[in-house]
Design an enzyme around this catalytic site. Structure first.
Site, PDB file in Angstrom:
ATOM      1  N   HIS A 127       1.071  -1.355  -0.016  1.00  0.00           N
ATOM      2  CA  HIS A 127       0.439  -0.045   0.000  1.00  0.00           C
ATOM      3  C   HIS A 127       0.632   1.966   0.144  1.00  0.00           C
ATOM      4  O   HIS A 127       0.315   2.329  -0.403  1.00  0.00           O
ATOM      5  CB  HIS A 127      -0.795   0.270   1.263  1.00  0.00           C
ATOM      6  CG  HIS A 127      -0.412   0.138   2.455  1.00  0.00           C
ATOM      7  ND1 HIS A 127       0.309  -0.877   3.070  1.00  0.00           N
ATOM      8  CD2 HIS A 127       0.010   1.052   3.177  1.00  0.00           C
ATOM      9  CE1 HIS A 127       0.986  -0.332   4.029  1.00  0.00           C
ATOM     10  NE2 HIS A 127       1.085   0.653   4.748  1.00  0.00           N
TER      11      HIS A 127
ATOM     12  N   LEU B 144      -0.426  -7.956  -9.896  1.00  0.00           N
ATOM     13  CA  LEU B 144       0.157  -7.167 -10.429  1.00  0.00           C
ATOM     14  C   LEU B 144       0.943  -7.522 -11.578  1.00  0.00           C
ATOM     15  O   LEU B 144       2.355  -8.155 -10.839  1.00  0.00           O
ATOM     16  CB  LEU B 144       0.553  -6.086 -10.385  1.00  0.00           C
ATOM     17  CG  LEU B 144      -1.006  -4.788  -9.801  1.00  0.00           C
ATOM     18  CD1 LEU B 144      -0.571  -4.194  -8.544  1.00  0.00           C
ATOM     19  CD2 LEU B 144      -1.060  -4.614 -11.620  1.00  0.00           C
TER      20      LEU B 144
ATOM     21  N   SER C  28       3.416  -7.531 -15.308  1.00  0.00           N
ATOM     22  CA  SER C  28       3.960  -5.989 -16.420  1.00  0.00           C
ATOM     23  C   SER C  28       4.051  -6.022 -17.285  1.00  0.00           C
ATOM     24  O   SER C  28       4.575  -7.196 -17.842  1.00  0.00           O
ATOM     25  CB  SER C  28       5.110  -6.044 -16.176  1.00  0.00           C
ATOM     26  OG  SER C  28       6.251  -5.228 -16.545  1.00  0.00           O
ATOM     27  N   SER C  29       3.657  -5.483 -18.382  1.00  0.00           N
ATOM     28  CA  SER C  29       4.012  -5.736 -20.051  1.00  0.00           C
ATOM     29  C   SER C  29       5.648  -5.843 -20.126  1.00  0.00           C
ATOM     30  O   SER C  29       5.552  -6.427 -21.529  1.00  0.00           O
ATOM     31  CB  SER C  29       3.686  -4.086 -20.872  1.00  0.00           C
ATOM     32  OG  SER C  29       5.016  -3.265 -20.317  1.00  0.00           O
ATOM     33  N   CYS C  30       6.832  -5.976 -19.457  1.00  0.00           N
ATOM     34  CA  CYS C  30       7.654  -6.822 -20.258  1.00  0.00           C
ATOM     35  C   CYS C  30       7.442  -8.237 -20.159  1.00  0.00           C
ATOM     36  O   CYS C  30       9.312  -8.664 -20.333  1.00  0.00           O
ATOM     37  CB  CYS C  30       8.475  -5.973 -18.749  1.00  0.00           C
ATOM     38  SG  CYS C  30       8.954  -6.458 -17.165  1.00  0.00           S
TER      39      CYS C  30
ATOM     40  N   ASN D 176       3.683   0.741 -18.412  1.00  0.00           N
ATOM     41  CA  ASN D 176       4.712   1.327 -17.965  1.00  0.00           C
ATOM     42  C   ASN D 176       3.908   2.403 -17.370  1.00  0.00           C
ATOM     43  O   ASN D 176       3.040   3.539 -17.892  1.00  0.00           O
ATOM     44  CB  ASN D 176       5.674   2.494 -18.900  1.00  0.00           C
ATOM     45  CG  ASN D 176       6.718   1.692 -19.460  1.00  0.00           C
ATOM     46  OD1 ASN D 176       6.489   0.600 -19.941  1.00  0.00           O
ATOM     47  ND2 ASN D 176       8.067   1.931 -19.343  1.00  0.00           N
ATOM     48  N   LEU D 177       3.670   2.695 -15.973  1.00  0.00           N
ATOM     49  CA  LEU D 177       2.847   3.727 -14.981  1.00  0.00           C
ATOM     50  C   LEU D 177       3.750   4.597 -14.896  1.00  0.00           C
ATOM     51  O   LEU D 177       4.553   5.032 -14.800  1.00  0.00           O
ATOM     52  CB  LEU D 177       2.715   2.713 -13.901  1.00  0.00           C
ATOM     53  CG  LEU D 177       2.325   1.086 -14.389  1.00  0.00           C
ATOM     54  CD1 LEU D 177       1.483   0.450 -13.207  1.00  0.00           C
ATOM     55  CD2 LEU D 177       0.305   1.836 -14.757  1.00  0.00           C
TER      56      LEU D 177
ATOM     57  N   HIS E  43      11.923   5.233 -12.963  1.00  0.00           N
ATOM     58  CA  HIS E  43      11.477   5.315 -14.985  1.00  0.00           C
ATOM     59  C   HIS E  43      11.646   6.395 -15.268  1.00  0.00           C
ATOM     60  O   HIS E  43      12.134   7.002 -14.581  1.00  0.00           O
ATOM     61  CB  HIS E  43       9.896   4.284 -14.681  1.00  0.00           C
ATOM     62  CG  HIS E  43      10.035   3.260 -14.148  1.00  0.00           C
ATOM     63  ND1 HIS E  43       9.094   2.644 -13.120  1.00  0.00           N
ATOM     64  CD2 HIS E  43       9.889   2.104 -14.785  1.00  0.00           C
ATOM     65  CE1 HIS E  43       9.457   1.453 -13.136  1.00  0.00           C
ATOM     66  NE2 HIS E  43      10.056   1.040 -13.658  1.00  0.00           N
TER      67      HIS E  43
ATOM     68  N   ARG F  21       7.514   4.111 -26.021  1.00  0.00           N
ATOM     69  CA  ARG F  21       6.600   3.374 -24.881  1.00  0.00           C
ATOM     70  C   ARG F  21       5.507   4.014 -24.579  1.00  0.00           C
ATOM     71  O   ARG F  21       4.614   5.526 -25.350  1.00  0.00           O
ATOM     72  CB  ARG F  21       7.453   3.802 -23.250  1.00  0.00           C
ATOM     73  CG  ARG F  21       8.491   3.015 -23.503  1.00  0.00           C
ATOM     74  CD  ARG F  21       8.384   1.958 -23.046  1.00  0.00           C
ATOM     75  NE  ARG F  21      10.229   1.618 -22.984  1.00  0.00           N
ATOM     76  CZ  ARG F  21      10.706   0.617 -23.621  1.00  0.00           C
ATOM     77  NH1 ARG F  21      10.424   0.875 -24.845  1.00  0.00           N
ATOM     78  NH2 ARG F  21      12.139   0.152 -23.446  1.00  0.00           N
TER      79      ARG F  21
ATOM     80  N   ASP G  63      18.622   1.654 -24.567  1.00  0.00           N
ATOM     81  CA  ASP G  63      17.650   1.928 -24.318  1.00  0.00           C
ATOM     82  C   ASP G  63      16.222   0.838 -25.157  1.00  0.00           C
ATOM     83  O   ASP G  63      15.396   1.469 -24.280  1.00  0.00           O
ATOM     84  CB  ASP G  63      17.356   2.066 -26.475  1.00  0.00           C
ATOM     85  CG  ASP G  63      17.697   2.842 -27.337  1.00  0.00           C
ATOM     86  OD1 ASP G  63      17.679   3.981 -26.217  1.00  0.00           O
ATOM     87  OD2 ASP G  63      17.553   2.819 -28.478  1.00  0.00           O
TER      88      ASP G  63
HETATM   89  O1  GFB Z   1      11.032   3.865 -17.802  1.00  0.00           O
HETATM   90  P1  GFB Z   1      12.665   3.190 -18.253  1.00  0.00           P
HETATM   91  O2  GFB Z   1      13.483   2.428 -17.391  1.00  0.00           O
HETATM   92  O3  GFB Z   1      12.066   1.448 -18.544  1.00  0.00           O
HETATM   93  O4  GFB Z   1      13.059   3.178 -19.595  1.00  0.00           O
HETATM   94  P2  GFB Z   1      11.460   0.832 -19.234  1.00  0.00           P
HETATM   95  C1  GFB Z   1      12.148   3.518 -20.790  1.00  0.00           C
HETATM   96  C2  GFB Z   1      13.026   4.213 -21.791  1.00  0.00           C
HETATM   97  O5  GFB Z   1      13.516   5.199 -21.426  1.00  0.00           O
HETATM   98  C3  GFB Z   1      14.733   2.771 -21.678  1.00  0.00           C
HETATM   99  C4  GFB Z   1      15.389   6.008 -21.776  1.00  0.00           C
HETATM  100  O6  GFB Z   1      14.384   3.939 -23.375  1.00  0.00           O
HETATM  101  C5  GFB Z   1      15.564   4.364 -21.507  1.00  0.00           C
HETATM  102  O7  GFB Z   1      16.839   4.259 -22.306  1.00  0.00           O
HETATM  103  N1  GFB Z   1      15.861   7.052 -20.613  1.00  0.00           N
HETATM  104  C6  GFB Z   1      15.696   8.402 -21.239  1.00  0.00           C
HETATM  105  C7  GFB Z   1      15.490   6.669 -19.412  1.00  0.00           C
HETATM  106  N2  GFB Z   1      16.445   8.379 -19.883  1.00  0.00           N
HETATM  107  C8  GFB Z   1      15.714   8.135 -19.218  1.00  0.00           C
HETATM  108  C9  GFB Z   1      16.531   8.339 -17.831  1.00  0.00           C
HETATM  109  O8  GFB Z   1      16.932   9.156 -16.978  1.00  0.00           O
HETATM  110  N3  GFB Z   1      15.992   7.456 -16.783  1.00  0.00           N
HETATM  111  C10 GFB Z   1      15.152   6.125 -17.025  1.00  0.00           C
HETATM  112  N4  GFB Z   1      15.495   5.485 -16.295  1.00  0.00           N
HETATM  113  N5  GFB Z   1      14.688   5.379 -18.491  1.00  0.00           N
HETATM  114  C11 GFB Z   1      11.460  -0.782 -17.836  1.00  0.00           C
HETATM  115  C12 GFB Z   1      12.010  -2.498 -17.145  1.00  0.00           C
HETATM  116  O9  GFB Z   1      11.379  -0.761 -18.437  1.00  0.00           O
HETATM  117  O10 GFB Z   1       9.574  -0.521 -17.589  1.00  0.00           O
HETATM  118  C13 GFB Z   1      11.049  -2.464 -15.559  1.00  0.00           C
HETATM  119  O11 GFB Z   1      12.765  -2.602 -17.123  1.00  0.00           O
HETATM  120  C14 GFB Z   1       9.537  -2.167 -15.593  1.00  0.00           C
HETATM  121  O12 GFB Z   1      11.730  -4.100 -15.660  1.00  0.00           O
HETATM  122  C15 GFB Z   1       9.249  -1.067 -16.503  1.00  0.00           C
HETATM  123  O13 GFB Z   1       8.912  -3.040 -17.075  1.00  0.00           O
HETATM  124  C16 GFB Z   1       7.888  -0.673 -17.002  1.00  0.00           C
HETATM  125  O14 GFB Z   1      10.432   0.604 -20.001  1.00  0.00           O
HETATM  126  O15 GFB Z   1      12.845   0.612 -20.688  1.00  0.00           O
END
Ligand code: GFB
Length: 325
Positions: free
Chosen positions: A26, A119, A121-123, A179-180, A193, A223, A283
């Protein structure tokens, strides 16, 4: 598992009113949104902090559930994070999530829970699944390497729900959100994220008068983003209306590139500088867009568009996270 794009709606719907409902997790972003949304449902809401029941410990989880005996469980407890922390902490991501899921699902069945929502995840879908990704893309190809540990754990969790339904007739369902983002997100750059990361980075760049903000990767991945209060609404809808062993996707049906997202956040923050893409950072999956016709056919749709959701998220960040200027 064969699946059509329409699905039968539970009739009569499952009633939440007057039930004892446990929100596991929670204090997380999703759990907190569920707490806000459940306030309108007329049920008794139970919570357990980690010092009372660490859900990675089987004895603590079974003991707590045997004492409290919730009738309905939202399993929103998980170890989560963005692309970098998934890649850096594979053991924590696979162990914590497998332990939480197996402990909670098994103890929920043993103590007689009548409904559980898990819950995912889309991954969980293959890295190169056809887009948009339908529920039956599950286990048809290799996973994205950066988050395979988390994905394997989440696949195991949805399989737990299927197995307990098949063997014991338990009404355990699994929702797969895209993605949330939203209030209560984690804004720490090493573990967050992309949306909270860019909100925090662009806010800081504006405050410091910087000319450009670094964006990880090429900016080209696509995304789909769902506002967390819309997710909470969908989860309550699913508990009432859905009962099936197939997982069900929860998304908006539209996606943007990371470059487009960065421009939208800059607009919300009022940052007029530019972006510096860093291809030295991963990426991840090239595109993650869910196919949501099954959820749509049940009669649910999101309310919050991305610009509106980003504005609300930035307002929450200013009130709760940002240091006063
Ligand atoms: O949100 P994110 O970390 O998750 O990254 P994923 C999404 C995209 O944003 C990637 C780019 O292509 C990152 O390289 N990005 C650009 C950044 N700048 C940044 C930054 O400063 N921080 C971050 N974090 N990303 C995760 C999974 O994947 O999503 C988990 O690893 C889970 O398992 C989650 O499923 C919802 O969508 O790539």
């Amino acid at each position: 598992m064969s699946m059509s794009s329409t699905v039968a709606r539970l009739d009569p719907p499952f009633r939440l009113e007057g039930r004892r409902v446990w929100v596991a997790g929670h204090r997380g972003m999703v759990g907190a949104a569920l707490m806000r949304r459940l306030a309108a449902e007329g049920c008794e809401v139970l919570t357990a902090t980690r010092d009372v029941a660490d859900l990675r410990r089987q004895d603590q989880t079974e003991g707590w559930l045997a004492e409290k005996r919730p009738e309905v469980i939202f399993l929103a407890a998980a170890t989560v994070g963005g692309i970098l922390v998934n890649d850096n902490r594979p053991a924590a991501f696979i162990y914590d999530n497998l332990a939480i899921e197996t402990n909670v699902v098994h103890a929920a069945w043993k103590t007689g829970a009548v409904k559980l929502l898990f819950l995912g995840s889309s991954c969980i879908y293959p890295r190169l699944a056809p887009q948009p990704m339908a529920e039956d893309a599950l286990l048809t190809g290799p996973l994205e390497p950066t988050n395979q540990w988390y994905a394997v754990a989440k696949i195991a969790g949805l399989k737990m729900c299927q197995a307990y339904r098949r063997q014991y007739g338990a009404d355990f369902i699994a929702a797969m959100p895209t993605n949330l983002y939203g209030p209560g997100d984690n804004f720490e750059l090493a573990s967050s994220h992309v949306i909270p990361a860019l909100v925090a980075k662009i806010h800081r760049a504006k405050a410091d008068g910087l000319e450009a903000v670094e964006i990880w990767g090429t900016g080209k991945p696509r995304r789909e983003f769902l506002y967390v209060d819309d997710l909470a609404d969908a989860l309550i809808f699913l508990v009432k209306c859905y009962s099936d062993e197939a997982p069900i996707n929860v998304g908006t049906g539209t996606d943007v590139t990371i470059g487009e997202l960065a421009r939208m956040i800059a607009e919300v923050v009022g940052f007029e500088g530019g972006f510096r893409f860093n291809p030295g950072r991963p990426d991840g999956t090239p595109r993650k867009l869910l196919e949501v016709s099954r959820l749509k056919s049940l009669g649910w749709a999101p309310r919050t568009g991305l610009s509106e959701g980003l504005a609300k998220t930035y307002a929450w960040f200013l009130d709760n996270v940002a240091e006063p200027a």
